[in-house]
Design a protein around this motif. Structure first.
Motif, PDB file in Angstrom:
ATOM      1  N   SER A  82       0.833  -1.199   0.000  1.00 35.41           N
ATOM      2  CA  SER A  82       0.000   0.000   0.000  1.00 35.41           C
ATOM      3  C   SER A  82       0.867   1.247   0.000  1.00 35.41           C
ATOM      4  O   SER A  82       2.059   1.193   0.288  1.00 35.41           O
ATOM      5  CB  SER A  82      -0.938   0.014   1.211  1.00 35.41           C
ATOM      6  N   ILE A  83       0.238   2.372  -0.328  1.00 35.21           N
ATOM      7  CA  ILE A  83       0.904   3.672  -0.318  1.00 35.21           C
ATOM      8  C   ILE A  83      -0.148   4.727   0.024  1.00 35.21           C
ATOM      9  O   ILE A  83      -1.312   4.592  -0.338  1.00 35.21           O
ATOM     10  CB  ILE A  83       1.576   3.975  -1.687  1.00 35.21           C
ATOM     11  N   TYR A  84       0.268   5.744   0.751  1.00 33.77           N
ATOM     12  CA  TYR A  84      -0.591   6.868   1.119  1.00 33.77           C
ATOM     13  C   TYR A  84       0.202   8.117   0.776  1.00 33.77           C
ATOM     14  O   TYR A  84       1.338   8.261   1.215  1.00 33.77           O
ATOM     15  CB  TYR A  84      -0.891   6.802   2.618  1.00 33.77           C
ATOM     16  N   TYR A  85      -0.380   9.026  -0.014  1.00 30.82           N
ATOM     17  CA  TYR A  85       0.389  10.202  -0.418  1.00 30.82           C
ATOM     18  C   TYR A  85      -0.501  11.430  -0.579  1.00 30.82           C
ATOM     19  O   TYR A  85      -1.718  11.324  -0.711  1.00 30.82           O
ATOM     20  CB  TYR A  85       1.163   9.937  -1.710  1.00 30.82           C
ATOM     21  N   ASP A  86       0.164  12.594  -0.571  1.00 29.71           N
ATOM     22  CA  ASP A  86      -0.499  13.864  -0.841  1.00 29.71           C
ATOM     23  C   ASP A  86      -0.630  13.993  -2.349  1.00 29.71           C
ATOM     24  O   ASP A  86       0.365  13.951  -3.076  1.00 29.71           O
ATOM     25  CB  ASP A  86       0.313  15.032  -0.285  1.00 29.71           C
ATOM     26  N   SER A  87      -1.853  14.148  -2.835  1.00 24.04           N
ATOM     27  CA  SER A  87      -2.076  14.157  -4.280  1.00 24.04           C
ATOM     28  C   SER A  87      -1.779  15.504  -4.936  1.00 24.04           C
ATOM     29  O   SER A  87      -1.880  15.621  -6.155  1.00 24.04           O
ATOM     30  CB  SER A  87      -3.491  13.688  -4.599  1.00 24.04           C
ATOM     31  N   ILE A  88      -1.357  16.492  -4.157  1.00 25.09           N
ATOM     32  CA  ILE A  88      -0.934  17.760  -4.736  1.00 25.09           C
ATOM     33  C   ILE A  88       0.408  17.584  -5.458  1.00 25.09           C
ATOM     34  O   ILE A  88       0.744  18.324  -6.374  1.00 25.09           O
ATOM     35  CB  ILE A  88      -0.869  18.889  -3.661  1.00 25.09           C
ATOM     36  N   VAL A  89       1.174  16.558  -5.049  1.00 26.56           N
ATOM     37  CA  VAL A  89       2.434  16.239  -5.722  1.00 26.56           C
ATOM     38  C   VAL A  89       2.077  15.529  -7.040  1.00 26.56           C
ATOM     39  O   VAL A  89       1.280  14.583  -7.034  1.00 26.56           O
ATOM     40  CB  VAL A  89       3.321  15.327  -4.843  1.00 26.56           C
ATOM     41  N   PRO A  90       2.639  15.977  -8.163  1.00 28.89           N
ATOM     42  CA  PRO A  90       2.313  15.336  -9.445  1.00 28.89           C
ATOM     43  C   PRO A  90       2.568  13.827  -9.387  1.00 28.89           C
ATOM     44  O   PRO A  90       3.614  13.379  -8.906  1.00 28.89           O
ATOM     45  CB  PRO A  90       3.252  16.029 -10.441  1.00 28.89           C
ATOM     46  N   HIS A  91       1.590  13.053  -9.901  1.00 24.85           N
ATOM     47  CA  HIS A  91       1.677  11.596  -9.807  1.00 24.85           C
ATOM     48  C   HIS A  91       0.980  10.926 -10.980  1.00 24.85           C
ATOM     49  O   HIS A  91       0.206  11.550 -11.699  1.00 24.85           O
ATOM     50  CB  HIS A  91       1.073  11.108  -8.486  1.00 24.85           C
ATOM     51  N   HIS A  92       1.279   9.639 -11.155  1.00 24.02           N
ATOM     52  CA  HIS A  92       0.663   8.828 -12.209  1.00 24.02           C
ATOM     53  C   HIS A  92       0.652   7.379 -11.723  1.00 24.02           C
ATOM     54  O   HIS A  92       1.653   6.872 -11.229  1.00 24.02           O
ATOM     55  CB  HIS A  92       1.462   8.930 -13.509  1.00 24.02           C
ATOM     56  N   VAL A  93      -0.502   6.721 -11.868  1.00 23.70           N
ATOM     57  CA  VAL A  93      -0.659   5.329 -11.448  1.00 23.70           C
ATOM     58  C   VAL A  93      -0.956   4.503 -12.685  1.00 23.70           C
ATOM     59  O   VAL A  93      -1.858   4.842 -13.458  1.00 23.70           O
ATOM     60  CB  VAL A  93      -1.824   5.182 -10.435  1.00 23.70           C
ATOM     61  N   HIS A  94      -0.201   3.407 -12.883  1.00 17.91           N
ATOM     62  CA  HIS A  94      -0.461   2.529 -14.018  1.00 17.91           C
ATOM     63  C   HIS A  94      -0.045   1.100 -13.686  1.00 17.91           C
ATOM     64  O   HIS A  94       0.771   0.869 -12.797  1.00 17.91           O
ATOM     65  CB  HIS A  94       0.252   3.022 -15.281  1.00 17.91           C
TER      66      HIS A  94
END
Length: 191
Positions: free
Chosen positions: A163-175
């Protein structure tokens, strides 16, 4: 009506109820009128980031686009088999097929602050990984397969059980990596 146009119809209904033009909504959401027009017509599979911007500009939760008839009672979803599925294009601006299939686990729950989903994650359609950001936080638990998360300048590979928990204000991409994967995701996006 196609599944992908359920969101477009809801956007149009809310926009018109607030007496906003497409141009007004584009300006308020920091998107463009062509994108909103295409979403409302069902011509595009939406990307999550502009949907969050549109929801914020309309003063509604992201889940409002998925709700049918909100109520205050508990929402029960048996075996993760949600009747409400929304297909997203990841961060592809012109995609016509889905890379993320969101199965809402809380649709119809009024006044919720979190958006829980089971998400089928498909491998990217191109090598270009366009990162996105939005206010809020995300929690992801991988239930099947392998996913890769690009987060700022970092990269995280997660397998089933991780699992991972993060602040979504940081640019991100899930694939997904290699083949299809599945995740449990909880998204919090303030209004």
């Amino acid at each position: 009506m196609s599944e992908k146009n359920l969101i477009g119809n809801k956007i149009r209904q809310i926009r018109e109820a607030q007496e906003m033009s497409v141009a007004d909504l584009a300006q308020a959401s920091n998107t463009n009128a062509e994108l909103i027009d295409q979403l409302e017509k069902g011509a595009l599979v939406p990307s999550l980031t502009p949907l969050l911007q549109i929801a914020r500009a309309l003063g509604v939760r992201l889940g409002t686009f998925l709700d049918d008839a909100p109520h205050n009672a508990p929402v029960v979803v048996k075996a993760g088999k949600s009747k409400n599925v929304v297909r997203f294009s990841g961060n592809c601006d012109k995609c016509e097929t889905s890379t993320l299939d969101f199965f809402s686990l809380a649709s119809d729950k009024a006044d919720r602050h979190m958006e829980p989903f089971i998400i089928d994650v498909h491998p990217p359609q191109s090598a270009e990984m366009k990162l996105s950001s939005h206010e809020g936080e995300e929690f992801i638990f991988v239930t099947k397969g392998e996913i890769e998360i690009l987060y700022g300048k970092d990269k995280y590979n997660l397998n089933a059980g991780d699992s991972i928990y993060y602040d979504s204000i940081v640019p991100h991409h899930v694939h997904a990596v290699g083949s299809d994967a599945q995740i449990l995701a909880v998204v919090y996006a303030p209004l």
